[in-house]
Enzyme design. Structure first.
Site, mmCIF file in Angstrom:
data_model
loop_
_atom_site.group_PDB
_atom_site.id
_atom_site.type_symbol
_atom_site.label_atom_id
_atom_site.label_comp_id
_atom_site.label_asym_id
_atom_site.label_seq_id
_atom_site.Cartn_x
_atom_site.Cartn_y
_atom_site.Cartn_z
ATOM 1 N N ASP A 36 0.862 -1.168 0.000
ATOM 2 C CA ASP A 36 0.000 0.000 0.000
ATOM 3 C C ASP A 36 0.905 1.226 0.000
ATOM 4 O O ASP A 36 1.912 1.261 0.702
ATOM 5 C CB ASP A 36 -0.886 -0.006 1.258
ATOM 6 N N ASP B 186 -3.070 4.596 -2.494
ATOM 7 C CA ASP B 186 -4.181 5.150 -1.732
ATOM 8 C C ASP B 186 -4.612 6.512 -2.291
ATOM 9 O O ASP B 186 -3.774 7.406 -2.454
ATOM 10 C CB ASP B 186 -3.694 5.311 -0.279
ATOM 11 N N HIS C 57 -11.333 -3.297 2.897
ATOM 12 C CA HIS C 57 -11.375 -2.912 4.309
ATOM 13 C C HIS C 57 -12.223 -1.668 4.567
ATOM 14 O O HIS C 57 -12.385 -1.279 5.716
ATOM 15 C CB HIS C 57 -9.942 -2.681 4.796
ATOM 16 N N ASP C 58 -12.714 -1.032 3.510
ATOM 17 C CA ASP C 58 -13.548 0.166 3.669
ATOM 18 C C ASP C 58 -15.024 -0.106 3.395
ATOM 19 O O ASP C 58 -15.846 0.803 3.550
ATOM 20 C CB ASP C 58 -13.096 1.262 2.684
ATOM 21 N N GLU D 198 -6.079 3.841 -6.390
ATOM 22 C CA GLU D 198 -7.411 4.004 -5.799
ATOM 23 C C GLU D 198 -7.879 5.414 -6.155
ATOM 24 O O GLU D 198 -7.215 6.389 -5.826
ATOM 25 C CB GLU D 198 -7.355 3.834 -4.280
HETATM 26 C C1 NOJ Z 1 -8.476 5.026 1.485
HETATM 27 C C2 NOJ Z 1 -8.189 3.866 2.394
HETATM 28 O O1 NOJ Z 1 -8.601 2.684 1.767
HETATM 29 C C3 NOJ Z 1 -8.908 4.136 3.697
HETATM 30 O O2 NOJ Z 1 -8.908 3.028 4.546
HETATM 31 C C4 NOJ Z 1 -8.257 5.333 4.328
HETATM 32 O O3 NOJ Z 1 -8.974 5.686 5.488
HETATM 33 C C5 NOJ Z 1 -8.241 6.532 3.382
HETATM 34 N N1 NOJ Z 1 -7.863 6.184 2.034
HETATM 35 C C6 NOJ Z 1 -7.268 7.564 3.861
HETATM 36 O O4 NOJ Z 1 -5.957 7.085 3.694
#
Ligand code: NOJ
Length: 566
Positions: A103, A211, A342-343, A269
């Protein structure tokens, strides 16, 4: 058009597995997962057949956002282990032919990063300009409500600006106040990031999941945005795929990957990215990123109030969105395919009905699209949402900030809990379910987030040797992509776009044609695709005993089939 069987990179035939280290496996009994825990379970990944692991952040971090707030890019957080543990994990994965994707969190750092400490020390500091500092809004007393440089609201609630008393200016943070945004306009910042990436690639990593990487370039005019439901402004026009984003990504590629042997994987992302933009970002000729994570499909079950304003998904909307992405990237570019991470809440609870059958049907649909599928830990078991019922159980900063703000605005607690139970990020963060023992084989200590009580039935040990398990079904899907060129590269054509119950499409490579039909409801359905299936061969099914005789398919609840047309 697009990649051919001869020149397609490995990641067109591979499935990527995401490990969220905090929740995967704990080797030392402190209740938090760690690197040695992952190393102890690499055979699970090899058995599933995945081509790469994406490892969520393990860098040194105060863990305000579970590692997405980094205080040292060159060290491992002690909660996860040591650099020697990291090297051991890379070795164990590589020995099994599995690549490792790190990551990369470089839109922001932690406020405990030494760069930020120096930046906030004084306006004259040599690193002042490494972050985004702005004076108070003209005519306002610095530090008073409404004096923020712009009206933008952050992703985690509240303004994107925090006032620094010591130096009398505001710093920008699109996420929490402890996650200050780096200033990518500054060439020294970019050089530091590329040098750090090079050190990790030299160490043996095979790529990066980047990210929120399309937020790194900010429009330097810093104006107000339209006011959102929470009363703050939507600043996205100033930072989503900003003016210099293509330049920065091309430079990153040039400085890190160009000139190296080997085929790496880069996935950006990209919240708010459109398919037209994704086509540009992933055009191989431009050398920016290999694929993106977009969010269009993830937004289909929310209302105007945002993420926690939960609505029922209409299958026709999902088909329209995914179908548009498939068509938009058919000739140029590539994309990633995902339901879980994970989100996000667990797909089996979100768009399935919590049953293993629904997990298998949804998996079949996703994995038969064109793109690189991602499996998030536990998805391959049909893990479900956490089922948390009290605010005290939630750990995630986004959920806690949302709950505090909603309660302060008078939303009733039952409503807040219902929204969190559906959409909160902790749903995906409960410990991985290895077996039926007390803490699911995750830890011998007390897990940082409670294990889901259903681990007694949903777990790796129970599913590993059961040919009808969700795990066995995922294993078949992973193998199919590796072995079947049509699954990996074939053209995608949506069928039955107006049907609210059945998801159907074909994949075509030269004269080879696959038909995918999935009943995404619990009720039996008959589907007439106007094509005689008597001579077709069954490639894969979720339910034993699928009958192919004539043009009508009789699908049981949550039955999904893949057939090769004659
Ligand atoms: C995206 C990540 O997947 C998430 O978990 C994170 O809180 C935010 N970016 C900030 O880094």
């Amino acid at each position: 058009m697009g990649w051919t069987v001869e020149d397609a990179p490995w990641w067109t035939r591979a499935v990527v597995y995401q490990v969220y280290p905090r929740s995967f496996a704990d080797s030392d009994g402190d209740g938090v997962g760690d690197l040695r825990g992952i190393t102890a379970h690499v055979d699970h990944l090899a058995d599933l057949g995945v081509g790469a692991v994406w490892l969520s952040p393990v860098y040194a971090s105060p863990q305000v956002d579970n590692g997405y707030d980094i205080s040292d890019y060159d060290d491992i957080d002690p909660v996860f282990g040591t650099m020697a543990d990291f090297d051991e994990l890379v070795g164990a994965l590589h020995d099994r032919g599995i690549r490792l994707v790190m990551d990369l969190v470089v839109n922001h750092t932690s406020d405990e990063h030494p760069w930020f400490a120096s930046s906030r020390a004084s306006r004259e500091d040599r690193r002042r300009d490494w972050y985004v500092w702005r004076p108070a809004r003209a005519g306002h007393e610095p530090g008073t409500p409404g004096a923020e440089p712009t009206n933008w609201g952050s992703f985690f609630g509240g303004p994107t600006w925090t006032y620094d008393e010591g130096t009398g200016e505001y710093y920008l943070h699109l996420f929490a106040s402890s996650q200050p945004d780096l200033n990518w306009e500054n060439p020294q910042v970019r050089a530091e990031v590329y040098a750090m990436m090079n050190r990790w690639v030299d160490r043996g990593v095979d790529g990066f999941r980047m990210d929120v990487v399309n937020l790194i370039s900010k429009d330097q005019s810093f104006g107000d945005g339209p006011v959102r439901a929470d009363g703050l402004g939507d600043g996205s026009a100033y930072y989503v795929s900003g003016p210099r984003i293509h330049e920065f990504l091309a430079q990153m590629h040039q400085e890190v990957f160009a000139g190296r042997d080997g085929v790496f994987l880069t996935v950006g992302e990209m919240p708010g990215v459109t398919v037209e933009q994704a086509r540009v970002f992933t055009d191989p000729a431009r050398r920016e990123v290999d694929m993106v994570f977009d969010f269009e499909h993830m937004g289909l079950d929310r209302g105007p109030g945002g993420k926690f304003d939960v609505r029922t998904l209409r299958l026709t909307d999902l088909k329209a969105t995914l179908g548009r992405w498939q068509t938009g990237l058919a000739d140029v570019g590539w994309t990633s395919l995902y339901w879980d991470n994970h989100d996000q809440p667990r797909i089996c609870s979100r768009w399935g009905d919590g049953t293993p059958a629904s997990a298998k049907a949804l998996a079949t649909v996703l994995h038969l699209h064109r793109g690189t599928p991602y499996v998030y830990q536990g998805e391959e078991l049909g893990m479900t949402n956490a089922g948390l019922t009290s605010l005290d159980d939630y750990q995630d900063i986004e959920s806690l900030n949302y709950a505090a703000a909603a309660l302060a605005q008078g939303t009733d607690e039952a409503q807040v809990l219902a929204s969190l139970a559906a959409m909160g990020r902790d749903n995906a963060r409960t410990p991985m379910q290895w077996d039926a023992s007390e803490h699911a084989g995750f830890t011998t200590g007390t897990p940082w987030l409670p294990v889901n009580p259903n681990h007694t039935t949903i777990n790796v040990a129970a599913q590993r040797d059961d040919p009808h398990s969700v795990l066995s079904h995922y294993r078949r899907l992973v193998t199919l992509r590796r072995e079947d060129a049509t699954v990996a590269l074939g053209r995608f054509d949506m069928l039955l776009g107006d049907d609210e119950h059945v998801y159907a499409f074909t994949r075509t490579l030269a004269d080879d044609r696959l038909l995918v039909v999935a009943n995404l409801t619990a009720k039996a359905r008959q589907v007439d695709l106007g094509e005689d299936l008597t001579a077709a061969t069954l490639v894969l099914t979720t339910h034993p005993g699928t009958v192919l005789d004539g043009p009508v398919l009789h699908l049981r609840g949550w039955e999904a089939v893949v057939v090769r047309l004659a």
